[in-house]
Structures are given as C-alpha cells and as structure tokens.
Design an enzyme around this catalytic site. Structure first.
Site, PDB file in Angstrom:
ATOM      1  N   LYS A  60       1.016  -1.195   0.041  1.00  0.00           N
ATOM      2  CA  LYS A  60      -0.065  -0.122   0.169  1.00  0.00           C
ATOM      3  C   LYS A  60       0.835   1.253   0.079  1.00  0.00           C
ATOM      4  O   LYS A  60       0.719   2.239  -0.685  1.00  0.00           O
ATOM      5  CB  LYS A  60      -0.808  -0.055   1.204  1.00  0.00           C
ATOM      6  N   ASN A  61       2.132   1.301   0.735  1.00  0.00           N
ATOM      7  CA  ASN A  61       2.497   2.465   0.917  1.00  0.00           C
ATOM      8  C   ASN A  61       3.500   2.870  -0.096  1.00  0.00           C
ATOM      9  O   ASN A  61       4.332   3.702  -0.193  1.00  0.00           O
ATOM     10  CB  ASN A  61       3.186   2.442   2.412  1.00  0.00           C
ATOM     11  N   ARG A  85      -4.460   9.685   4.397  1.00  0.00           N
ATOM     12  CA  ARG A  85      -3.398  10.602   4.733  1.00  0.00           C
ATOM     13  C   ARG A  85      -2.439  10.643   3.261  1.00  0.00           C
ATOM     14  O   ARG A  85      -1.954  11.686   3.126  1.00  0.00           O
ATOM     15  CB  ARG A  85      -2.287  10.008   5.650  1.00  0.00           C
ATOM     16  N   CYS A 132      -5.477   7.386   9.333  1.00  0.00           N
ATOM     17  CA  CYS A 132      -5.545   7.054  10.744  1.00  0.00           C
ATOM     18  C   CYS A 132      -5.113   7.871  11.974  1.00  0.00           C
ATOM     19  O   CYS A 132      -4.325   8.777  11.687  1.00  0.00           O
ATOM     20  CB  CYS A 132      -4.508   5.563  10.809  1.00  0.00           C
ATOM     21  N   ARG A 166      -0.417  14.368  13.273  1.00  0.00           N
ATOM     22  CA  ARG A 166       0.190  14.349  12.227  1.00  0.00           C
ATOM     23  C   ARG A 166       0.297  15.388  11.277  1.00  0.00           C
ATOM     24  O   ARG A 166      -0.392  15.511  10.330  1.00  0.00           O
ATOM     25  CB  ARG A 166      -0.725  13.002  11.303  1.00  0.00           C
ATOM     26  N   PRO A 167       1.458  16.404  11.587  1.00  0.00           N
ATOM     27  CA  PRO A 167       1.321  17.595  10.965  1.00  0.00           C
ATOM     28  C   PRO A 167       1.805  17.435   9.507  1.00  0.00           C
ATOM     29  O   PRO A 167       2.458  16.328   9.336  1.00  0.00           O
ATOM     30  CB  PRO A 167       2.286  18.389  11.773  1.00  0.00           C
ATOM     31  N   ILE A 168       1.865  18.230   8.446  1.00  0.00           N
ATOM     32  CA  ILE A 168       2.393  18.533   7.199  1.00  0.00           C
ATOM     33  C   ILE A 168       3.581  19.484   7.187  1.00  0.00           C
ATOM     34  O   ILE A 168       3.659  19.663   5.859  1.00  0.00           O
ATOM     35  CB  ILE A 168       1.557  18.211   6.172  1.00  0.00           C
ATOM     36  N   ASP A 169       3.871  19.866   8.241  1.00  0.00           N
ATOM     37  CA  ASP A 169       4.729  21.021   8.091  1.00  0.00           C
ATOM     38  C   ASP A 169       6.126  20.818   7.233  1.00  0.00           C
ATOM     39  O   ASP A 169       6.731  21.552   6.494  1.00  0.00           O
ATOM     40  CB  ASP A 169       5.047  21.539   9.717  1.00  0.00           C
ATOM     41  N   LEU A 170       6.597  19.523   7.420  1.00  0.00           N
ATOM     42  CA  LEU A 170       7.735  19.299   6.704  1.00  0.00           C
ATOM     43  C   LEU A 170       7.549  19.231   5.354  1.00  0.00           C
ATOM     44  O   LEU A 170       8.537  19.354   4.479  1.00  0.00           O
ATOM     45  CB  LEU A 170       8.485  17.929   7.244  1.00  0.00           C
ATOM     46  N   ASP A 192       4.432   0.392  11.992  1.00  0.00           N
ATOM     47  CA  ASP A 192       3.329  -0.312  11.703  1.00  0.00           C
ATOM     48  C   ASP A 192       3.200  -1.767  11.899  1.00  0.00           C
ATOM     49  O   ASP A 192       2.149  -2.360  11.993  1.00  0.00           O
ATOM     50  CB  ASP A 192       3.142  -0.318  10.028  1.00  0.00           C
ATOM     51  N   ILE A 208       7.548   6.613  17.025  1.00  0.00           N
ATOM     52  CA  ILE A 208       7.110   7.445  15.892  1.00  0.00           C
ATOM     53  C   ILE A 208       5.813   8.195  16.092  1.00  0.00           C
ATOM     54  O   ILE A 208       5.635   9.285  15.798  1.00  0.00           O
ATOM     55  CB  ILE A 208       6.648   6.544  14.735  1.00  0.00           C
ATOM     56  N   ARG A 253      -8.513  -0.872   4.373  1.00  0.00           N
ATOM     57  CA  ARG A 253      -7.384   0.339   3.841  1.00  0.00           C
ATOM     58  C   ARG A 253      -6.230  -0.168   3.255  1.00  0.00           C
ATOM     59  O   ARG A 253      -5.522   0.274   2.446  1.00  0.00           O
ATOM     60  CB  ARG A 253      -7.239   1.577   4.769  1.00  0.00           C
TER      61      ARG A 253
HETATM   62  C1  EPZ Z   1       4.176   6.848   6.490  1.00  0.00           C
HETATM   63  O1  EPZ Z   1       3.247   8.024   7.081  1.00  0.00           O
HETATM   64  C2  EPZ Z   1       3.064   5.381   6.483  1.00  0.00           C
HETATM   65  N1  EPZ Z   1       2.169   5.801   5.456  1.00  0.00           N
HETATM   66  C3  EPZ Z   1       2.587   5.033   7.672  1.00  0.00           C
HETATM   67  O2  EPZ Z   1       1.962   3.877   7.434  1.00  0.00           O
HETATM   68  C4  EPZ Z   1       3.867   4.854   8.427  1.00  0.00           C
HETATM   69  O3  EPZ Z   1       3.325   4.530  10.029  1.00  0.00           O
HETATM   70  C5  EPZ Z   1       4.800   5.961   8.626  1.00  0.00           C
HETATM   71  O4  EPZ Z   1       5.135   6.402   7.418  1.00  0.00           O
HETATM   72  C6  EPZ Z   1       5.904   5.762   9.549  1.00  0.00           C
HETATM   73  O5  EPZ Z   1       6.508   4.426   9.026  1.00  0.00           O
HETATM   74  C7  EPZ Z   1       2.025   5.871   4.360  1.00  0.00           C
HETATM   75  O6  EPZ Z   1       3.356   5.745   3.721  1.00  0.00           O
HETATM   76  C8  EPZ Z   1       1.076   6.144   3.374  1.00  0.00           C
HETATM   77  P1  EPZ Z   1       6.149  10.117   8.557  1.00  0.00           P
HETATM   78  P2  EPZ Z   1       3.579   9.349   7.290  1.00  0.00           P
HETATM   79  O7  EPZ Z   1       5.732  11.407   7.948  1.00  0.00           O
HETATM   80  O8  EPZ Z   1       4.322   9.641   5.800  1.00  0.00           O
HETATM   81  C9  EPZ Z   1       5.978  13.337  11.989  1.00  0.00           C
HETATM   82  C10 EPZ Z   1       0.218   2.262   7.809  1.00  0.00           C
HETATM   83  O9  EPZ Z   1      -0.433   1.798   8.747  1.00  0.00           O
HETATM   84  N2  EPZ Z   1       5.920  14.357  10.916  1.00  0.00           N
HETATM   85  O10 EPZ Z   1       7.067   9.297   8.628  1.00  0.00           O
HETATM   86  O11 EPZ Z   1       2.414  10.129   7.323  1.00  0.00           O
HETATM   87  C11 EPZ Z   1       4.967  12.699  12.282  1.00  0.00           C
HETATM   88  O12 EPZ Z   1       3.831  13.114  12.890  1.00  0.00           O
HETATM   89  C12 EPZ Z   1       0.638   4.033   7.807  1.00  0.00           C
HETATM   90  O13 EPZ Z   1       0.140   1.966   6.916  1.00  0.00           O
HETATM   91  C13 EPZ Z   1       5.871  15.808  11.300  1.00  0.00           C
HETATM   92  O14 EPZ Z   1       6.038  16.156  12.615  1.00  0.00           O
HETATM   93  O15 EPZ Z   1       4.579   9.339   8.382  1.00  0.00           O
HETATM   94  C14 EPZ Z   1       5.485  11.348  12.769  1.00  0.00           C
HETATM   95  O16 EPZ Z   1       5.681  11.577  14.242  1.00  0.00           O
HETATM   96  C15 EPZ Z   1      -0.122   4.628   9.268  1.00  0.00           C
HETATM   97  N3  EPZ Z   1       5.591  16.764  10.341  1.00  0.00           N
HETATM   98  C16 EPZ Z   1       6.664  11.219  12.199  1.00  0.00           C
HETATM   99  O17 EPZ Z   1       7.102  12.272  11.708  1.00  0.00           O
HETATM  100  C17 EPZ Z   1       5.522  16.323   9.069  1.00  0.00           C
HETATM  101  O18 EPZ Z   1       5.290  17.009   8.253  1.00  0.00           O
HETATM  102  C18 EPZ Z   1       6.849  10.257  11.065  1.00  0.00           C
HETATM  103  O19 EPZ Z   1       5.779  10.397  10.318  1.00  0.00           O
HETATM  104  C19 EPZ Z   1       5.570  14.999   8.664  1.00  0.00           C
HETATM  105  C20 EPZ Z   1       5.727  14.218   9.690  1.00  0.00           C
END
Ligand code: EPZ
Length: 416
Positions: free
Chosen positions: A21-22, A91, A115, A120-124, A304, A326, A396
């Site tokens: 999926k990812n 997401r 989920c 789960r911010p998107i600032d980065l 995950d 995480i 999902r």
């Molecule tokens: C991906 O989510 C996966 N989703 C998630 O899988 C997975 O749990 C996660 O990576 C960690 O491995 C997809 O690939 C679609 P991150 P993502 O940005 O990209 C913080 C599943 O069950 N952060 O690596 O959203 C965030 O809050 C799902 O299949 C910021 O602070 O994860 C988290 O604490 C759920 N600002 C950490 O980084 C940002 O702009 C890691 O999140 C982005 C993230």
C-alpha cells in the site's frame, strides 16, 4: 459487516502477500508526472487505492483496473485541486501535492485524513516544497500553493518523514538543477518510488540512504512498474502464525524488508526459513518474551508492525515492553485487546505486556488500520469466537484479510 474469527486452533497453510500500500499510493501520485501512460502491476485491491483512483479521475486522468494491474493515463490532467471529501479519506492524499505542483505549477488542497495516531502535521512537506519554489498560504483550512519558479535546492529534514521525503522527490523530479534531500526516509517504499521515477527519466539516486539527489527531467513516457510486496502485511501473517501456533508458507515476500520483525519472531522461538521470495514459519506453543521493542524509522522496527506484534506477544511467556517512538497515540488497540483478557499497561509511549494470560474471544472494534490487524492476530490465539467491527480501517491496508487468514488455515469469515 464484521470479521468473525473462531480462534484457538493452530494454523497450517500458505498465503501470498499483495503489493505494498505505502508504495503504490505515492507511485500513483507520481503517475501524474508521466504525462502519459503508467502500467502498474501487483497493485493491491484496497480502499486507499480506490481513493487514489478517485483522486486521479477527478484530476482528469483516465484510470482502468484489470485484476492487479492499474493503467493510468495522465495525458489529459486538467485540475490542480483535490476536493476536501477526497483529501479526508486518507493521509496519502497529501503526496499528490508535490506531483500536482510539479506538473501544473499550482495546487489547492485541504488537510489530509488517515489513521488517528496522534497529531500528524504536514509542516515538513510544506517546508520541502517551499525550498523547491512553492509559495504556500494556509487560509481557512485550505492549502493554496503557487510555484514562483521550479528550482532544485537543498532540503534538510529534521525528522526522516516518509511522506515529506516522497513529496520532495515528486516535486524535485521536475525541478531544473539539483535537489538534495538530507535526512531522507530510508523505507523500501522510498526506493520503489525512486525506481518508478527513474523509469520516467528522472536522475534520482540515493533512496535507501539518508541522502537522495534528484536531477529533474521533463520526459513523457510510457512506464511499466511492479509494486514491491507489502512488508507489513507479510509481518502480520507471520505474527498471526506466532499467535495461533502452527506452520505456514508466506509467498511473494522480500524478507530483507522486514528483517527486524523476522529477528524478533526468531528470538521468541519461531523457526523461520527464507528462500527467495518465500518464508516458512513454524511456531510451537512455548514462545518466550523478547527484548524491548522500540519502533524507529527504517531500518529499525516498524511502527506499523507494533500493534500486530503486541497482539502476538500476548502469547509469549514473560513480559514484553514496547516503546512507540514514531506516533504519540498508537495504542488504541490496547483497550480492545484487554476485552479479550490481555494484561497490558501503558504509560505514555511505553506499553508493558504480561504474556500467556488466557485469551478469550470477544466483540471488539478496529479503530485504525494496524490496530485492527492486531485484533485479528489476537483473535486467532484466543479461545472461542471474536467479532471484529470497524472493518473499513482494515480494508484500507489488507486485501480480503478473511480470505488470507482462511488460506492460512484459520476459521475466519466476513459476515453481516
Ligand atoms: C508513513 O506515514 C506511512 N504511510 C505510515 O503507515 C507509517 O506508519 C509512517 O510512514 C511511519 O513509518 C504511508 O506511507 C502512506 P511520517 P507518514 O511522515 O508519511 C512526524 C500504515 O499503517 N511528522 O514518516 O505520514 C509525524 O507526526 C501507515 O500503513 C511531522 O512532524 O509518516 C510522525 O511523528 C500509518 N511533520 C513522524 O514525523 C511532518 O510534516 C513520522 O511520520 C510529517 C511528519
């Protein structure tokens, strides 16, 4: 609909793992950049994939599905916004942002759903896109983006975010000059996206390490790509066998992608053999607690797989400790597992599991994707019938979970 599982019996069977999926979600977003046809094989039948198809169709792409192959023709793309209803459905809708900006120079989105695992911010994501030339305003819940001038640059991610890395890769793929993404996420899905982008003619290298370099290119291509196997689905099936006991063959896997999970299962006492894309697992009754599990970015133990491992560890002799590094709120399955008789205490990011208490079937509710999978894993090791509701979360990320579990020899069915 509910998933009914009659647990307490050993598993024996074989099952094949579907595509990741990812991986498929960002690659579907990347198909916009092809400005032509992408043929994507090993595409799982998941509701998140349906959402991506709906987004692509809304954007003006032609999408057709035949078995596990999806054909996307993005030639006639004519929108650069995504409606709020589609954004809220998952997401990954946010990874369309980098691709839309690269293709059209503008984008209007709202905040993504997905989920509930804590904030789960998107600032980065937005920081990375700004480096590459986007002006971004956030007004009334809308994210309004316009490209001043596409330009490669250096992006330093303070956290190795998977989604932010993917968005940066997508936008950089059409930026003149060189982009460097430092502290990039190293997940196998990032490598899969790189492989797809290379087929588009993008000069992108380094995925799988912390530094990704991108030299943008603007070719139109017909691309064919096969999605990697889903390492979390493979882990879940193996953990299901650990929970119920028995033996199974799990096919279409890439063992090195979930080596940390395999190592934990071996430590618990499971016999595991891998050869090529096959994994054989045999688990007796007496598994033992393992060293503390700390979730970390890849190549560490995947967040995950934490919920399904926690469910399996309920059958381990002794105490297993989990530290979820995480996400802030990824223990929502704990309350449901307690309904089955689990002895789990949580304090902030730490969970302490006291294993080998007798588990009994119960009516439980999935509240997120992997938490839902954890309930199925626990139900297989519990005596009697469990009824799992909230299947929309499980659907999902797991294609027909009841069928896969039945192939493993479980008494599992989806019923009204
Ligand atoms: C991906 O989510 C996966 N989703 C998630 O899988 C997975 O749990 C996660 O990576 C960690 O491995 C997809 O690939 C679609 P991150 P993502 O940005 O990209 C913080 C599943 O069950 N952060 O690596 O959203 C965030 O809050 C799902 O299949 C910021 O602070 O994860 C988290 O604490 C759920 N600002 C950490 O980084 C940002 O702009 C890691 O999140 C982005 C993230």
């Amino acid at each position: 609909m509910i998933l009914r599982i009659n647990g307490g019996k050993k598993l024996c069977g074989s099952v094949a793992v579907h595509g990741a999926k990812n991986s498929v979600l960002p690659i579907m977003a990347a198909s916009i950049l092809a400005e032509g046809e992408s043929v994507i094989h090993n595409c799982p039948d998941l509701t998140d994939v349906d959402v991506s198809i709906n987004i692509l169709t809304y954007l003006g792409c032609k999408v057709k599905r035949s078995g596990d192959t999806v054909y996307i023709d993005s030639t006639a793309m004519n929108h650069s916004d995504i409606p709020d209803a589609l954004m809220r459905e998952m997401r990954s809708s946010v990874v369309f942002l980098g691709a839309i900006l690269a293709r059209t120079g503008e984008a209007v989105l709202t905040y993504p759903g997905g989920c509930e695992l804590g904030p789960r911010p998107i600032d980065l994501h937005l920081m990375a896109l700004r480096v590459l030339g986007a002006d971004i305003e956030e007004i009334g819940g809308k994210i309004i983006c316009k490209v001043r001038k596409l330009e490669g640059g250096r992006i330093e991610l303070p956290i190795a975010s998977v989604g932010a890395t993917e968005n940066a890769m997508l936008m950089a793929s059409r930026c003149p000059g060189k982009t460097v993404i430092a502290n990039a996420a190293r997940e196998p899905e990032i490598e899969d996206l790189q492989n797809y982008l290379q087929k588009l003619g993008v000069g992108i290298h380094g995925a799988g390490t912390a530094i990704i370099t991108v030299e943008g290119a603007g070719e139109k291509k017909i691309v064919e790509h096969t999605i990697i196997p889903d390492r979390i689905v493979a882990s879940t099936y193996a953990l299901a066998v650990a929970s119920a006991g028995g033996r199974a063959e799990i096919n279409n896997v890439e063992p090195r992608h979930f080596a940390t999970v395999i190592d934990v299962l071996k430590e618990a006492g499971c016999d595991i053999e891998t050869a090529g894309d096959r994994l054989k697992i045999a688990c007796g009754k007496h598994l033992k607690a393992v060293r503390p599990i700390m979730t970390c970015p890849y190549p560490g133990f995947p967040t995950d797989a934490q919920p399904p491992l926690m469910a399996a560890s309920l059958k381990f002799e002794g105490t297993t400790v989990f530290v979820e590094n995480i996400f802030e709120n990824r223990y929502r399955h704990v309350g449901e597992l307690r309904r089955m008789g689990a002895d789990i205490r949580t304090e902030g990011r730490v969970a302490v599991i006291c294993g080998r208490k007798t588990l009994h079937g119960a009516s439980v509710e999935a509240t997120d994707l992997r938490g839902g999978a954890a309930l199925a894993v626990a139900a297989l090791g519990a005596e009697g019938e469990s009824r799992i509701s909230g299947l929309k979360h499980i659907d999902r990320g797991y294609e027909k979970l009841e069928k896969a579990l039945s192939e493993l020899g479980a008494d599992a069915a989806r019923t009204e």
